[in-house]
Design an enzyme around this catalytic site. Structure first.
Site, PDB file in Angstrom:
ATOM      1  N   GLY A 246      65.504  48.838  56.037  1.00  0.00           N
ATOM      2  CA  GLY A 246      64.594  50.083  55.390  1.00  0.00           C
ATOM      3  C   GLY A 246      65.519  51.212  55.964  1.00  0.00           C
ATOM      4  N   GLU A 247      66.660  51.272  55.875  1.00  0.00           N
ATOM      5  CA  GLU A 247      67.584  52.541  56.173  1.00  0.00           C
ATOM      6  C   GLU A 247      67.176  53.523  55.164  1.00  0.00           C
ATOM      7  OE1 GLU A 247      70.645  54.739  58.140  1.00  0.00           O
ATOM      8  OE2 GLU A 247      69.512  53.115  58.791  1.00  0.00           O
TER       9      GLU A 247
END
Length: 317
Positions: free
Chosen positions: A107-108
């Site tokens: 989920g960067e």
């Protein structure tokens, strides 16, 4: 054992599912590999320690070994605007390092866009995972990204094999591919660096690259590659060109072969050269007088040398 593998598949599937996401999952890959873990351990690790939890953004750190260091700023701003209007549709995934300290697993982009949107907290799944489990889960998630190019997939396959101690059959089961598909991707890593870069940059398709792989001589591979790019050849045209080059090469070898080439020793040397050339992805020359000899492995660049050293498992550090 088969039962355990099925359990692993379910665990990873549950961890990596992305049915409702409006952005691609990002991958955070650590490199430290501790002692091996069991299949059952990985399956257990895929179970969240809690449901969705709001975590202060300041308590979350990005993984320092995130393989994708560049993110399109315009796309991030668009995602930030979407988050401002609609919120986070799919929570990020983190692991707990200590009290009030977390590290991203995936989920960067959502994490970075949330900071741009001015959020103070972000919904997250908290998972239990040691470094090796996190590595395997992150690599498999990386492979499942729709926008990965063939070289990125091949490199992820290679890391799963070398760093997670998986055989090709086991790897195929983990990623839902048959062994032939896995092998075809891995063979791309034997191509000269210039060709690998073209595949990575989507200038050369997987089909075109696979046709070129069937030629063992790297100089001939580069000739076919340049002609393919310059003339914008289709896969079928590349395959025809490969056949032409291979036939000419075989004819030249036959004409230049010495009379002694039919001897048993020469045939053995020839077969050895062929196997070594295929293994190293470059033309290997073996010379022998029956008692002693030498093996020559040429390289085209520093990158190509490093590739050969990796195959030989020689560390220069």
């Amino acid at each position: 054992m088969s039962t355990k593998k099925k359990a692993l598949g379910r665990g990873l599937s549950a961890l990596l599912s992305d049915n409702s996401s409006d952005d691609k999952l990002e991958v955070d890959i650590p490199v430290a590999i501790p002692t091996a873990v069991t299949v059952a351990d990985v399956a257990v690790a895929a179970i969240p320690t809690s449901g969705i939890t709001e975590i202060p953004i300041e308590e979350i750190e990005v993984n320092p070994f995130q393989p994708r260091t560049h993110f399109d700023q315009e796309a991030l701003l668009e995602l930030a605007e979407s988050i401002t209007v609609h919120g986070i549709i799919q929570p990020i995934t983190v692991r707990r390092l200590a009290d009030h300290q977390y590290q991203l697993i995936s989920g960067e982009r959502r994490f970075q866009a949330s900071k741009l949107a001015g959020l103070k907290a972000i919904p997250a799944y908290i998972r239990s995972a040691d470094d090796q489990q996190m590595l395997e889960m992150a690599l498999i998630e990386n492979i499942q990204r729709e926008n990965l190019n063939a070289i990125e997939i091949a490199l992820s396959y290679q890391r799963l094999i070398s760093e997670c101690n998986l055989k090709q059959e086991e790897l195929g089961e983990r990623v839902g591919k048959n062994r032939t598909t896995v092998t075809n991707y891995l063979r791309l890593l034997k191509l000269p660096p210039d060709i690998q870069i073209a595949v990575r940059d989507n200038k050369l398709s997987m089909g075109q690259a696979r046709a070129i792989i069937s030629v063992e001589n790297p100089e001939e591979q580069l000739y076919i590659f340049k002609k393919t790019i310059d003339e914008e050849l289709s896969v079928r045209k590349v395959e025809e060109l490969v056949r032409e080059v291979s036939e000419k090469s075989a004819s030249k070898v036959s004409e230049d072969a010495p009379a002694s080439a039919s001897s048993p020793v020469s045939r053995e040397i020839s077969q050895l050269q062929s196997k070594l050339s295929s293994h190293f992805g470059t033309r290997v020359v073996v010379k022998s007088d029956g008692k002693k000899g030498e093996i020559k492995i040429p390289f085209l660049s520093v990158e190509d040398l490093n590739r050969l050293l990796d195959i030989l498992r020689v560390r220069t550090e």
